[in-house]
Design a protein around this motif. Structure first.
Motif, mmCIF file in Angstrom:
data_model
loop_
_atom_site.group_PDB
_atom_site.id
_atom_site.type_symbol
_atom_site.label_atom_id
_atom_site.label_comp_id
_atom_site.label_asym_id
_atom_site.label_seq_id
_atom_site.Cartn_x
_atom_site.Cartn_y
_atom_site.Cartn_z
ATOM 1 N N GLY A 51 12.060 -0.358 -10.533
ATOM 2 C CA GLY A 51 10.992 -0.446 -11.532
ATOM 3 C C GLY A 51 9.616 -0.599 -10.912
ATOM 4 N N LYS A 52 9.582 -0.997 -9.627
ATOM 5 C CA LYS A 52 8.284 -1.112 -8.938
ATOM 6 C C LYS A 52 7.814 0.272 -8.492
ATOM 7 C CE LYS A 52 8.142 -5.636 -6.603
ATOM 8 N NZ LYS A 52 7.020 -6.173 -7.353
ATOM 9 N N PRO A 53 6.516 0.567 -8.633
ATOM 10 C CA PRO A 53 6.007 1.824 -8.071
ATOM 11 C C PRO A 53 6.174 1.844 -6.545
ATOM 12 C CG PRO A 53 4.397 0.833 -9.559
ATOM 13 C CD PRO A 53 5.484 -0.182 -9.337
ATOM 14 N N ARG A 54 6.073 3.024 -6.007
ATOM 15 C CA ARG A 54 6.330 3.255 -4.581
ATOM 16 C C ARG A 54 5.511 2.334 -3.669
ATOM 17 N NH1 ARG A 54 5.617 9.380 -3.293
ATOM 18 N NH2 ARG A 54 7.148 9.558 -4.945
ATOM 19 N N GLY A 55 4.198 2.323 -3.861
ATOM 20 C CA GLY A 55 3.330 1.515 -2.995
ATOM 21 C C GLY A 55 3.661 0.036 -3.056
ATOM 22 N N ASN A 70 2.940 1.518 6.477
ATOM 23 C CA ASN A 70 1.804 2.067 5.749
ATOM 24 C C ASN A 70 2.332 2.665 4.438
ATOM 25 O OD1 ASN A 70 0.007 4.114 4.731
ATOM 26 N ND2 ASN A 70 -1.129 3.942 6.646
ATOM 27 N N PRO A 71 1.890 2.128 3.276
ATOM 28 C CA PRO A 71 2.417 2.609 1.999
ATOM 29 C C PRO A 71 2.242 4.118 1.786
ATOM 30 C CG PRO A 71 1.189 0.590 1.667
ATOM 31 C CD PRO A 71 0.962 1.002 3.086
ATOM 32 N N ILE A 72 1.160 4.687 2.307
ATOM 33 C CA ILE A 72 0.908 6.115 2.104
ATOM 34 C C ILE A 72 1.874 6.949 2.944
ATOM 35 C CG2 ILE A 72 -0.793 7.983 2.380
ATOM 36 C CD1 ILE A 72 -2.922 5.754 1.699
ATOM 37 N N ILE A 73 2.013 6.594 4.221
ATOM 38 C CA ILE A 73 2.882 7.361 5.125
ATOM 39 C C ILE A 73 4.350 7.235 4.717
ATOM 40 C CG2 ILE A 73 3.731 7.533 7.514
ATOM 41 C CD1 ILE A 73 0.843 6.582 8.350
ATOM 42 N N VAL A 74 4.815 5.992 4.518
ATOM 43 C CA VAL A 74 6.223 5.767 4.177
ATOM 44 C C VAL A 74 6.512 6.307 2.766
ATOM 45 C CG1 VAL A 74 8.026 4.006 3.872
ATOM 46 C CG2 VAL A 74 6.374 3.795 5.728
ATOM 47 N N ALA A 138 3.205 5.385 -13.572
ATOM 48 C CA ALA A 138 2.447 4.501 -12.673
ATOM 49 C C ALA A 138 0.980 4.938 -12.563
ATOM 50 C CB ALA A 138 3.097 4.482 -11.293
ATOM 51 N N ASN A 139 0.717 6.226 -12.795
ATOM 52 C CA ASN A 139 -0.657 6.740 -12.693
ATOM 53 C C ASN A 139 -1.527 6.349 -13.893
ATOM 54 O OD1 ASN A 139 1.243 9.194 -11.529
ATOM 55 N ND2 ASN A 139 -0.443 8.641 -10.207
ATOM 56 N N ASP A 140 -0.903 5.884 -14.974
ATOM 57 C CA ASP A 140 -1.636 5.625 -16.221
ATOM 58 C C ASP A 140 -1.973 4.162 -16.450
ATOM 59 O OD1 ASP A 140 -1.355 8.381 -17.063
ATOM 60 O OD2 ASP A 140 0.763 7.914 -17.396
ATOM 61 N N ILE A 141 -1.489 3.269 -15.597
ATOM 62 C CA ILE A 141 -1.662 1.829 -15.843
ATOM 63 C C ILE A 141 -2.191 1.113 -14.601
ATOM 64 C CG2 ILE A 141 0.092 1.623 -17.671
ATOM 65 C CD1 ILE A 141 1.522 0.411 -14.731
ATOM 66 N N GLN A 142 -2.679 -0.109 -14.806
ATOM 67 C CA GLN A 142 -3.170 -0.939 -13.697
ATOM 68 C C GLN A 142 -2.069 -1.865 -13.176
ATOM 69 O OE1 GLN A 142 -6.369 -0.741 -12.375
ATOM 70 N NE2 GLN A 142 -6.412 1.050 -13.707
ATOM 71 N N ASN A 143 -1.246 -2.374 -14.101
ATOM 72 C CA ASN A 143 -0.271 -3.415 -13.768
ATOM 73 C C ASN A 143 1.161 -2.930 -13.989
ATOM 74 O OD1 ASN A 143 -2.371 -5.625 -13.526
ATOM 75 N ND2 ASN A 143 -2.700 -4.959 -15.630
ATOM 76 N N PRO A 144 1.915 -2.709 -12.899
ATOM 77 C CA PRO A 144 3.294 -2.214 -13.055
ATOM 78 C C PRO A 144 4.253 -3.276 -13.597
ATOM 79 C CG PRO A 144 2.791 -2.597 -10.734
ATOM 80 C CD PRO A 144 1.517 -2.845 -11.481
ATOM 81 N N LYS A 145 5.439 -2.844 -14.023
ATOM 82 C CA LYS A 145 6.495 -3.775 -14.431
ATOM 83 C C LYS A 145 6.719 -4.772 -13.294
ATOM 84 C CE LYS A 145 8.825 0.188 -16.641
ATOM 85 N NZ LYS A 145 9.998 1.061 -16.596
ATOM 86 N N PRO A 146 6.943 -6.058 -13.555
ATOM 87 C CA PRO A 146 7.322 -6.705 -14.806
ATOM 88 C C PRO A 146 6.167 -7.006 -15.772
ATOM 89 C CG PRO A 146 7.275 -8.333 -13.064
ATOM 90 C CD PRO A 146 6.968 -6.998 -12.424
ATOM 91 N N HIS A 147 4.945 -6.595 -15.444
ATOM 92 C CA HIS A 147 3.837 -6.731 -16.398
ATOM 93 C C HIS A 147 4.134 -5.821 -17.596
ATOM 94 C CE1 HIS A 147 -0.214 -6.523 -18.067
ATOM 95 N NE2 HIS A 147 -0.523 -7.578 -17.324
#
Length: 198
Positions: A51-55, A70-74, A138-147
């Motif tokens: 449920g967490k975004p990639r980064g 590195n979140p971008i590379i991985v 994930a591109n449409d929000i500021q706060n990912p789940k569990p928010h």
């Protein structure tokens, strides 16, 4: 068939592991991406991060294992690995049947931690794009789940009060988000058993 309470006015679906059986492929592509950093990405760890975004997942792994990935590379490695398997994705029929049954009867939306491109492709592969005008990623929000932001945004766009929405989820973080939003929750794990194999 999953029964829906008569009080429900809107349906919100998580995507991965709920509508689309993508979790084995996500699991394998995460394993491939973090293995060079000495992380044994097992099923238990995966379930705790679902449920967490990639980064955010990579940052959490850095915290847990003391790595400096590195979140971008991985994230790119993970994404490319997943893309190779995406065309094998199947629907999760017990949930897809609910979507087909209530299409045009109740408003429906997708609320996923996936990227916009990832969600679009997944829905196309399982031939379900035409059921959803509202897809919050994930591109449409500021706060990912569990928010609760993902699901509250879905409810707002559907024009339905949160208390009148039911969320279909397979992930712990997603269920927490739905409860936090004041919504009813269907735990898809009660109907569909996810197996992870290496």
């Amino acid at each position: 068939m999953i029964e829906i309470s008569k009080n429900v006015k809107g349906l919100i679906f998580d995507l991965d592991g709920t509508v689309a059986n993508t979790m084995q492929n996500h699991f394998l592509s995460w394993r491939e991406a973090v293995l060079p950093y000495g992380i044994d990405f097992n099923a238990e760890l995966f379930k705790s991060l679902t449920g967490k975004p990639r980064g955010a997942t990579i940052l959490r792994l850095n915290e847990l294992f003391g790595t400096n990935m590195n979140p971008i590379i991985v994230g790119k490695v993970k994404g490319e690995s997943f893309q190779k398997m995406i065309n094998e994705t199947k629907e999760i029929s017990i949930v897809a049947d609910v979507i087909r049954k209530y299409h045009t009867i109740l408003p429906m939306s997708i609320g996923t931690g996936s990227t916009k491109n990832g969600a679009k492709k997944t829905l196309e592969v399982i031939k379900m794009s035409h059921y959803f005008n509202i897809v919050i990623t994930a591109n449409d929000i500021q706060n990912p789940k569990p928010h609760p932001e993902t699901f509250l945004t879905c409810a707002e766009l559907m024009g339905i009060a949160p208390k009148d929405c039911v969320v279909f989820e397979d992930g712990i973080l997603g269920m927490q988000a739905a409860e936090e939003a004041g919504m009813m929750v269907v735990d898809v794990n009660d109907y569909f058993k996810m197996e992870f194999t290496i």
